[in-house]
Design an enzyme around this catalytic site. Structure first.
Site, short mmCIF file in Angstrom:
data_model
loop_
_atom_site.label_atom_id
_atom_site.label_comp_id
_atom_site.label_asym_id
_atom_site.label_seq_id
_atom_site.Cartn_x
_atom_site.Cartn_y
_atom_site.Cartn_z
N ASP A 191 6.84 8.36 -3.56
CA ASP A 191 6.61 7.00 -3.08
C ASP A 191 7.83 6.14 -3.36
O ASP A 191 8.96 6.64 -3.32
CB ASP A 191 5.35 6.43 -3.74
N HIS A 223 4.57 -0.52 -4.02
CA HIS A 223 3.67 0.46 -3.41
C HIS A 223 3.47 1.67 -4.32
O HIS A 223 2.34 2.12 -4.55
CB HIS A 223 4.26 0.88 -2.07
N ASN A 321 -2.30 3.80 9.44
CA ASN A 321 -2.96 2.51 9.62
C ASN A 321 -2.70 1.89 10.99
O ASN A 321 -2.59 0.68 11.11
CB ASN A 321 -2.46 1.53 8.56
N SER A 393 -2.89 4.35 2.42
CA SER A 393 -2.07 4.57 1.22
C SER A 393 -2.87 4.43 -0.05
O SER A 393 -2.63 5.12 -1.04
CB SER A 393 -0.91 3.57 1.17
#
Length: 444
Positions: A191, A223, A321, A393
């Site tokens: 990530d 994130h 998404n 996520s």
């Protein structure tokens, strides 16, 4: 198999939502290629690429901890071979790209060759909220809450969540009823890095490495820290409800996305090689690139996922998404659309598919395997605070955490057995399998 869409598709722009979803190109190509080789004939494949396609000088990476991998991936004069994965990121002159494709099709030691893409973190930012200072008012009866929750889910009703002690996501997956902790299980989170000084995470990180040129592993985006917190936040966080699924799992934090939230396939390959070399039982990837209806899954990621499964590692990834339910459902993003990778859909607090969550509308891969909480999920934020984020996520690290719990409970299980146990334990939902897969994730 060769998949070469370079310069053929205009994917347009990502839809922009007022709640802060990402904008930009749906699919971005770097000009490099990712090549998968026969592990037993890597030299033959490289030699053929040199002679036929004129690839640049090849740097072999035997130990991803060497420290210069990010710099190698940035250099335009070299190609990089990750020997443990039998995977290479190769520099090819524009006039040689067609030759590379035809060489890959004809040479048996080359299993796949595909253009390298840019990939992105996959959050949907919930309505803006300052870092949370959470002071519980009272403890709820978690068992009663959980029983009511399951009854309400079965009846198709949205539960009323009390998050004084546990986040709604942990209650929904029954982590609040599990005695398992994932003790000692290594989970690699690929990530944007991690806040190594966060009081809830300090001392809980097994190892870190950055594969983003010019950036340390410190998380300038947020994130990665959020995802890591969901996987393995502590049983007794500094403030507020518990938010970590597997509080005694060991985290391997690989920075493969920059502080901007974007990275490249080559960075991800480096992170995967590093994670495997460190003995990761689970690799969690809350990242991806959009695909269009009918687009095939990437052969490179699929071959790597199968190799990982054979070595005992499960890869889980966010489904994406791009949807706007109920009117528009987009296909599962790559690399989650690979059959060998667990694709995770997002659920809202009513235990229904979140409006943005992608679905299984593509054949030959592109399935949704399981669904998990992905709306207004509370977890760690850089600087020692907490933050609510939404997206597939956020659903993905819930699944990675439950895989850590399962692995800790049955340490001798194969990776395939872990996947089977995960799916078998899911709570069936009334929504189509194209939207929720096996159902709502459940902790053992």
């Amino acid at each position: 198999m060769v998949n070469d869409p370079m310069n053929r598709h205009d994917f347009g722009e990502r839809p922009h939502r007022a709640n802060g979803s990402a904008t930009g190109r749906d699919s971005e190509y770097t000009g490099r290629y990712v090549v998968l080789l026969d592990p037993n004939h890597q030299d033959s494949g490289i030699d053929e690429l040199r002679s036929s396609a004129g690839i640049a000088s090849v740097e072999r990476v035997r130990d991803p901890d060497e420290g210069n991998v990010a710099e190698l991936l940035e250099r335009p004069d070299v190609s990089v071979l990750f020997e443990d994965l039998a995977a290479a990121v190769v520099e090819v002159r524009p006039e040689q790209r067609h030759t590379l494709v035809t060489t890959a099709e004809a040479e048996p030691s080359i299993l796949a060759a595909e253009p390298e893409r840019t990939v992105h973190a996959l959050p949907i930012t919930a309505p803006q909220q300052a870092p949370t200072e959470f002071f519980p008012a009272f403890r709820s009866d978690e068992g009663v809450v959980a029983r009511h929750t399951r009854a309400e889910i079965a009846a198709g009703q949205g539960p009323a969540w009390n998050e004084d002690t546990w986040t709604w996501g942990l209650q929904a997956i029954r982590a609040n009823l599990s005695h398992l902790t994932g003790h000692g299980v290594k989970v690699a989170v690929l990530d944007t890095g991690v806040d190594t000084d966060h009081p809830d995470l300090a001392g809980r990180i097994e190892a870190t490495e950055s594969f983003v040129p010019g950036e340390t592993v410190e998380d300038g985006n947020g994130h990665g820290t959020h995802c890591i917190g969901t996987v393995a936040g502590p049983a007794d966080p500094r403030r507020g409800p518990r938010y970590g699924v597997a509080p005694e799992a060991r985290i391997l934090a690989a920075k493969v996305l920059g502080n901007s939230g974007s990275g490249r396939d080559g960075f991800i390959l480096a992170g995967m090689a590093w994670a495997v070399s460190h003995g990761a039982r689970v690799i969690s990837m809350s990242l991806g690139a959009r695909v269009r209806p009918g687009e095939l899954f990437p052969q490179t990621y699929e071959i790597l996922a199968r190799r990982a499964l054979e070595r005992g590692t499960v890869i889980v990834a966010a489904a994406g998404n791009d949807s706007d339910r109920p009117g528009r459902v987009e296909p599962v993003s790559r690399p989650a659309n690979c059959p060998g990778i667990l694709a995770v859909a997002a659920l809202d607090k009513a235990i229904a598919p979140a409006f943005f969550s992608n679905g299984a509308i593509n054949d030959q891969g592109g399935e949704i395997n399981i669904a998990a909480p992905g709306w207004q999920v509370r977890s760690a934020a850089p600087g020692g605070g907490y933050r609510h984020l939404s997206g597939t996520s956020m659903a993905t690290p819930h699944v990675a955490g439950v895989l850590a719990l399962l692995s800790g409970a049955i340490p001798d299980a194969s990776a395939t057995d872990l996947v089977a146990a995960l799916k078998a334990g899911a709570f069936p939902l009334t929504q189509p399998v194209e939207d929720v897969g096996a159902g709502l994730l459940q902790a053992p």
